[in-house]
Design a protein around this motif. Sequence first.
Motif, PDB file in Angstrom:
ATOM      1  N   UNK A 129       0.832  -1.205   0.000  1.00 53.39           N
ATOM      2  CA  UNK A 129       0.000   0.000   0.000  1.00 53.39           C
ATOM      3  C   UNK A 129       0.864   1.251   0.000  1.00 53.39           C
ATOM      4  N   UNK A 130       1.968   1.210   0.732  1.00 52.77           N
ATOM      5  CA  UNK A 130       2.896   2.324   0.710  1.00 52.77           C
ATOM      6  C   UNK A 130       3.500   2.513  -0.675  1.00 52.77           C
ATOM      7  N   UNK A 131       3.819   1.414  -1.329  1.00 55.55           N
ATOM      8  CA  UNK A 131       4.365   1.491  -2.689  1.00 55.55           C
ATOM      9  C   UNK A 131       3.346   2.073  -3.659  1.00 55.55           C
ATOM     10  N   UNK A 132       2.100   1.625  -3.564  1.00 53.53           N
ATOM     11  CA  UNK A 132       1.052   2.128  -4.452  1.00 53.53           C
ATOM     12  C   UNK A 132       0.865   3.631  -4.237  1.00 53.53           C
ATOM     13  N   UNK A 133       0.814   4.052  -2.975  1.00 52.28           N
ATOM     14  CA  UNK A 133       0.684   5.477  -2.674  1.00 52.28           C
ATOM     15  C   UNK A 133       1.831   6.265  -3.291  1.00 52.28           C
ATOM     16  N   UNK A 134       3.022   5.709  -3.198  1.00 56.28           N
ATOM     17  CA  UNK A 134       4.204   6.368  -3.754  1.00 56.28           C
ATOM     18  C   UNK A 134       4.154   6.447  -5.275  1.00 56.28           C
ATOM     19  N   UNK A 135       3.828   5.347  -5.915  1.00 58.86           N
ATOM     20  CA  UNK A 135       3.841   5.291  -7.386  1.00 58.86           C
ATOM     21  C   UNK A 135       2.853   6.270  -8.003  1.00 58.86           C
ATOM     22  N   UNK A 136       1.741   6.522  -7.316  1.00 59.75           N
ATOM     23  CA  UNK A 136       0.703   7.399  -7.851  1.00 59.75           C
ATOM     24  C   UNK A 136       0.841   8.841  -7.377  1.00 59.75           C
ATOM     25  N   UNK A 137       1.764   9.084  -6.467  1.00 59.86           N
ATOM     26  CA  UNK A 137       1.865  10.382  -5.803  1.00 59.86           C
ATOM     27  C   UNK A 137       2.686  11.385  -6.611  1.00 59.86           C
ATOM     28  N   UNK A 138       2.263  12.639  -6.576  1.00 56.48           N
ATOM     29  CA  UNK A 138       3.063  13.727  -7.130  1.00 56.48           C
ATOM     30  C   UNK A 138       3.229  13.665  -8.638  1.00 56.48           C
ATOM     31  N   UNK A 139       4.367  14.139  -9.094  1.00 50.78           N
ATOM     32  CA  UNK A 139       4.668  14.190 -10.521  1.00 50.78           C
ATOM     33  C   UNK A 139       5.141  12.827 -11.019  1.00 50.78           C
ATOM     34  N   UNK A 140       4.449  12.234 -11.990  1.00 51.71           N
ATOM     35  CA  UNK A 140       4.917  10.952 -12.529  1.00 51.71           C
ATOM     36  C   UNK A 140       6.343  11.038 -13.073  1.00 51.71           C
ATOM     37  N   UNK A 141       6.655  12.140 -13.707  1.00 54.21           N
ATOM     38  CA  UNK A 141       7.995  12.308 -14.274  1.00 54.21           C
ATOM     39  C   UNK A 141       9.055  12.324 -13.174  1.00 54.21           C
ATOM     40  N   UNK A 142       8.772  13.030 -12.066  1.00 52.15           N
ATOM     41  CA  UNK A 142       9.728  13.090 -10.964  1.00 52.15           C
ATOM     42  C   UNK A 142       9.911  11.716 -10.327  1.00 52.15           C
ATOM     43  N   UNK A 143       8.826  10.952 -10.205  1.00 53.94           N
ATOM     44  CA  UNK A 143       8.935   9.619  -9.611  1.00 53.94           C
ATOM     45  C   UNK A 143       9.738   8.696 -10.519  1.00 53.94           C
ATOM     46  N   UNK A 144       9.485   8.753 -11.816  1.00 51.54           N
ATOM     47  CA  UNK A 144      10.260   7.931 -12.751  1.00 51.54           C
ATOM     48  C   UNK A 144      11.733   8.292 -12.695  1.00 51.54           C
ATOM     49  N   UNK A 145      12.029   9.568 -12.615  1.00 54.79           N
ATOM     50  CA  UNK A 145      13.426  10.012 -12.536  1.00 54.79           C
ATOM     51  C   UNK A 145      14.064   9.543 -11.233  1.00 54.79           C
ATOM     52  N   UNK A 147      13.359   6.758  -9.594  1.00 59.76           N
ATOM     53  CA  UNK A 147      13.707   5.347  -9.772  1.00 59.76           C
ATOM     54  C   UNK A 147      14.971   5.205 -10.613  1.00 59.76           C
ATOM     55  N   UNK A 148      15.037   5.957 -11.694  1.00 57.45           N
ATOM     56  CA  UNK A 148      16.175   5.846 -12.612  1.00 57.45           C
ATOM     57  C   UNK A 148      17.475   6.278 -11.960  1.00 57.45           C
ATOM     58  N   UNK A 149      17.406   7.125 -10.941  1.00 50.26           N
ATOM     59  CA  UNK A 149      18.616   7.654 -10.309  1.00 50.26           C
ATOM     60  C   UNK A 149      19.239   6.683  -9.313  1.00 50.26           C
ATOM     61  N   UNK A 150      18.559   5.592  -8.977  1.00 50.47           N
ATOM     62  CA  UNK A 150      19.079   4.635  -7.991  1.00 50.47           C
ATOM     63  C   UNK A 150      19.963   3.598  -8.695  1.00 50.47           C
ATOM     64  N   UNK A 151      21.253   3.569  -8.408  1.00 49.19           N
ATOM     65  CA  UNK A 151      22.123   2.565  -9.040  1.00 49.19           C
ATOM     66  C   UNK A 151      21.682   1.148  -8.666  1.00 49.19           C
ATOM     67  N   UNK A 152      21.513   0.302  -9.671  1.00 45.84           N
ATOM     68  CA  UNK A 152      21.112  -1.098  -9.470  1.00 45.84           C
ATOM     69  C   UNK A 152      19.774  -1.197  -8.719  1.00 45.84           C
ATOM     70  N   UNK A 153      18.925  -0.194  -8.905  1.00 45.85           N
ATOM     71  CA  UNK A 153      17.650  -0.170  -8.201  1.00 45.85           C
ATOM     72  C   UNK A 153      16.558  -0.926  -8.927  1.00 45.85           C
ATOM     73  N   UNK A 154      15.468  -1.150  -8.230  1.00 50.83           N
ATOM     74  CA  UNK A 154      14.278  -1.757  -8.821  1.00 50.83           C
ATOM     75  C   UNK A 154      13.714  -0.799  -9.872  1.00 50.83           C
ATOM     76  N   UNK A 155      13.391  -1.283 -11.056  1.00 53.03           N
ATOM     77  CA  UNK A 155      12.826  -0.385 -12.066  1.00 53.03           C
ATOM     78  C   UNK A 155      11.406   0.048 -11.714  1.00 53.03           C
ATOM     79  N   UNK A 156      11.012   1.205 -12.224  1.00 52.84           N
ATOM     80  CA  UNK A 156       9.635   1.658 -12.047  1.00 52.84           C
ATOM     81  C   UNK A 156       8.703   0.633 -12.691  1.00 52.84           C
ATOM     82  N   UNK A 157       7.651   0.203 -11.993  1.00 55.07           N
ATOM     83  CA  UNK A 157       6.758  -0.830 -12.541  1.00 55.07           C
ATOM     84  C   UNK A 157       6.033  -0.334 -13.794  1.00 55.07           C
TER      85      UNK A 157
END
Length: 286
Positions: A129-145, A147-157
Amino acid sequence: MSTSQTPLKILMLHGYTQSGPLFRSKTRALEKALIKAFPGYSVQLSYPTAPHRLEPSSLPDFNPDSDLQDAEPAYGWWQRKDIPRGDGSEEPEIIYQGLQVGLARIAQTIKDQGPFDGVIGFSQGACAAGMVSSLLDGSPKARLEGFAAVPHGEPFPSSFLLDGGSASEPKLVQPPVKFGVIYSGFRAPGNRYRGFYEPRIGTRTMHFLGALDTVVDEGRSRSLIGVCEEAEVVVHPGGHFLPMQKPWLDAVIGFIARCMKGDGQGNGKEDGKHQEEKVEDMDVPF
């Protein structure tokens, strides 16, 4: 029930080893309380079942001598795997195996039955539920960025993205939820999952912590609280379960009512700190 009523849709995410129907049976008191408290709404709770069916041997209370034919089917949104690190560290890396598939099941539920006003989760479902809240929260572009900024991180779903968007203007499966209710929740650990929590979660959340919870200890729950901008915390005297007595139901109802009204008062911040209420401060029948 009148079809002219405004829907109040809530996504309900069960815990590890549970299922949608089992979670519904454990939250019927909450469902009845919501229907009573919001007579002007058509209250609709959706209970998806996680996609990963768990082998009996992987369950915490597995007994090889028990009759497995009578066991209730058990499911998880993912399975935790501890992987040895290649750098010689004694601490293993924690991997949530099957996480993308679990989130895809949730995204499909949103497409089929949403959009949802809020999300409620228990234990592993509370982490989700925390993940869902995060994925939908704020600017989609900022959230995608993020995720992309984390080295070896989980990709944005990718399951949370809709066709027709672009890199500069991605489109998500639904707008941000108005609230999240987190029972015995926790943050996904380690650097790999930082994208879910950076930027911090702006969705208003209420977190229930069990004073006697030995499954998800307080430190793990507070690690999730710490990345939520507007968190209210309620400490109940029990263990690892959803408290369904009247004081705890009243707390949830009041929180959801404030969120649905867009009430800026009591938003979980008090001099920059999270608002917290303990059992000794509440009118409880025990």
